[in-house]
Each structure stands twice: as C-alpha cells, then as structure tokens.
Scaffold this motif. Structure first.
Motif, PDB file in Angstrom:
ATOM      1  N   GLU A 127      83.720  30.224  35.870  1.00  0.00           N
ATOM      2  CA  GLU A 127      84.355  30.740  35.697  1.00  0.00           C
ATOM      3  C   GLU A 127      86.146  30.236  36.201  1.00  0.00           C
ATOM      4  OE1 GLU A 127      87.374  34.754  34.072  1.00  0.00           O
ATOM      5  OE2 GLU A 127      84.640  34.368  33.255  1.00  0.00           O
ATOM      6  N   PRO A 128      86.615  29.645  36.506  1.00  0.00           N
ATOM      7  CA  PRO A 128      88.176  29.724  37.329  1.00  0.00           C
ATOM      8  C   PRO A 128      88.069  30.949  37.837  1.00  0.00           C
ATOM      9  CG  PRO A 128      87.831  27.868  35.478  1.00  0.00           C
ATOM     10  CD  PRO A 128      87.158  28.663  35.008  1.00  0.00           C
ATOM     11  N   GLY A 129      88.131  31.009  39.047  1.00  0.00           N
ATOM     12  CA  GLY A 129      88.668  31.885  39.132  1.00  0.00           C
ATOM     13  C   GLY A 129      90.480  32.190  39.768  1.00  0.00           C
ATOM     14  N   PRO A 130      90.537  32.861  40.738  1.00  0.00           N
ATOM     15  CA  PRO A 130      92.335  33.081  40.760  1.00  0.00           C
ATOM     16  C   PRO A 130      92.390  32.468  42.759  1.00  0.00           C
ATOM     17  CG  PRO A 130      90.986  34.995  42.051  1.00  0.00           C
ATOM     18  CD  PRO A 130      90.392  34.218  41.027  1.00  0.00           C
ATOM     19  N   GLU A 131      93.274  32.207  42.874  1.00  0.00           N
ATOM     20  CA  GLU A 131      93.603  31.183  44.147  1.00  0.00           C
ATOM     21  C   GLU A 131      93.524  32.061  44.956  1.00  0.00           C
ATOM     22  OE1 GLU A 131      97.807  29.588  43.404  1.00  0.00           O
ATOM     23  OE2 GLU A 131      97.289  27.291  42.764  1.00  0.00           O
ATOM     24  N   ILE A 132      93.185  31.195  46.474  1.00  0.00           N
ATOM     25  CA  ILE A 132      92.948  32.255  47.111  1.00  0.00           C
ATOM     26  C   ILE A 132      94.079  32.250  48.629  1.00  0.00           C
ATOM     27  CG2 ILE A 132      91.610  33.162  49.428  1.00  0.00           C
ATOM     28  CD1 ILE A 132      90.609  34.223  46.567  1.00  0.00           C
TER      29      ILE A 132
ATOM     30  N   PHE B 205      84.190  31.787  39.402  1.00  0.00           N
ATOM     31  CA  PHE B 205      82.533  33.224  39.405  1.00  0.00           C
ATOM     32  C   PHE B 205      81.687  32.702  38.754  1.00  0.00           C
ATOM     33  CE2 PHE B 205      87.343  34.809  39.186  1.00  0.00           C
ATOM     34  CZ  PHE B 205      87.420  35.990  39.585  1.00  0.00           C
ATOM     35  N   THR B 206      80.339  32.098  39.265  1.00  0.00           N
ATOM     36  CA  THR B 206      79.571  31.465  39.054  1.00  0.00           C
ATOM     37  C   THR B 206      78.617  32.736  38.128  1.00  0.00           C
ATOM     38  OG1 THR B 206      79.051  30.794  40.906  1.00  0.00           O
ATOM     39  CG2 THR B 206      77.198  30.919  39.553  1.00  0.00           C
ATOM     40  N   LYS B 207      78.990  31.944  36.802  1.00  0.00           N
ATOM     41  CA  LYS B 207      78.117  32.812  35.469  1.00  0.00           C
ATOM     42  C   LYS B 207      76.448  32.890  35.696  1.00  0.00           C
ATOM     43  CE  LYS B 207      81.752  32.445  32.264  1.00  0.00           C
ATOM     44  NZ  LYS B 207      82.158  32.710  31.092  1.00  0.00           N
ATOM     45  N   ALA B 208      75.548  31.514  36.071  1.00  0.00           N
ATOM     46  CA  ALA B 208      74.620  30.621  36.254  1.00  0.00           C
ATOM     47  C   ALA B 208      74.519  29.838  36.973  1.00  0.00           C
ATOM     48  CB  ALA B 208      74.317  30.590  34.881  1.00  0.00           C
ATOM     49  N   ASN B 209      73.797  30.006  37.097  1.00  0.00           N
ATOM     50  CA  ASN B 209      73.043  27.950  38.242  1.00  0.00           C
ATOM     51  C   ASN B 209      71.656  27.581  37.384  1.00  0.00           C
ATOM     52  OD1 ASN B 209      74.706  28.468  40.385  1.00  0.00           O
ATOM     53  ND2 ASN B 209      73.704  30.461  40.927  1.00  0.00           N
ATOM     54  N   LEU B 210      72.019  26.699  36.940  1.00  0.00           N
ATOM     55  CA  LEU B 210      70.562  26.212  36.362  1.00  0.00           C
ATOM     56  C   LEU B 210      70.374  25.397  36.381  1.00  0.00           C
ATOM     57  CD1 LEU B 210      72.835  27.205  33.273  1.00  0.00           C
ATOM     58  CD2 LEU B 210      70.850  28.437  34.146  1.00  0.00           C
ATOM     59  N   VAL B 211      68.915  24.656  35.963  1.00  0.00           N
ATOM     60  CA  VAL B 211      68.653  23.394  36.463  1.00  0.00           C
ATOM     61  C   VAL B 211      68.046  21.861  34.935  1.00  0.00           C
ATOM     62  CG1 VAL B 211      66.152  22.223  37.497  1.00  0.00           C
ATOM     63  CG2 VAL B 211      67.062  24.411  38.707  1.00  0.00           C
ATOM     64  N   ILE B 212      69.254  20.999  35.346  1.00  0.00           N
ATOM     65  CA  ILE B 212      68.740  20.276  34.025  1.00  0.00           C
ATOM     66  C   ILE B 212      67.164  19.762  33.549  1.00  0.00           C
ATOM     67  CG2 ILE B 212      68.884  17.857  33.469  1.00  0.00           C
ATOM     68  CD1 ILE B 212      71.600  19.866  33.063  1.00  0.00           C
TER      69      ILE B 212
END
Length: 123
Positions: A36-41, A54-61
């Motif tokens: 999910e795109p997050g805020p500017e830092i 924000f990482t929701k899931a790390n997946l493999v094809i």
C-alpha cells in the motif's frame, strides 16, 4: 517501472496478478511484494526523502501465463523436517486477504476425459 495489480484472490495462499511472460519481466520464482503506498518522508528541513510503502505480503510467482501470473506465499521450511522433505523444502502460508473478495478457480470437470489437452513438458 510499471506496477502490476492483484486481479484475483484465489484462496488464502494464492493470488493472480495482471503481469505475464508477455512483458518479459516475470518468471517462475520471481519474488513480488503486495503493498500500500504510504506517506512521503521528509527530513528535518522539510525536504522530501521518498515514500514509505506498507508491505502487505511478500510472494513468489509459481505459474506464469501470457498476460497473468499466479503468486503464492511460499516459506522455506526447516531442512530437518519430514514435511519439508516431502514438500520439496517449501510450504504455503496464509496471506492476510479480505475473505469477501476470494474467488476460487475451480475446474468445470475434474475427471480426465477423451479429448482433454496434454502438454509434453519434458522427456
């Protein structure tokens, strides 16, 4: 880099994305991140340093088709586990998905019949 999108949630372990071998940048084993795109830092002077996504899931094809691919949450298991040995060293883990959006892929007919297509993968 053009971003792909989740186009279907197949089950708790599996999603489909709108990117396939036609684009030339994805193959079995390619790792992807659903985010999910997050805020500017910004630094202390107010200069924009980038965005925190924000990482929701790390997946493999796991499967690649012409214009879409299948991705799963694959985890490496313990090399000393019998289950790990029997599964080839990888196990699927549940992805945190919206259960209302799951659309399983189900075959119309699970029986092998005359006229079914067969692909010769290797010999």
């Amino acid at each position: 880099m053009e971003l792909a999108k989740v186009i279907r949630i197949i089950d708790d372990f599996t999603i489909m994305i709108d990117r396939g071998y036609e684009t030339g940048d994805i193959e079995e084993g390619t790792r992807i991140t659903v985010f999910e795109p997050g805020p500017e830092i910004k630094d202390l002077e107010g200069n924009i340093l980038g965005k925190y996504d924000f990482t929701k899931a790390n997946l493999v094809i796991t499967e690649v088709f012409q214009r879409f691919s299948i991705a799963q949450n694959i985890e490496e298991g313990s090399p000393f586990s019998v289950t790990n040995f029997l599964s080839g060293g990888q196990t699927k883990s549940v992805i945190n998905v919206n259960e209302d959006e799951i659309e399983p892929l189900e075959p119309k007919d699970i029986q092998v019949r005359k006229g079914d297509l067969v692909r010769i993968d290797d010999f």
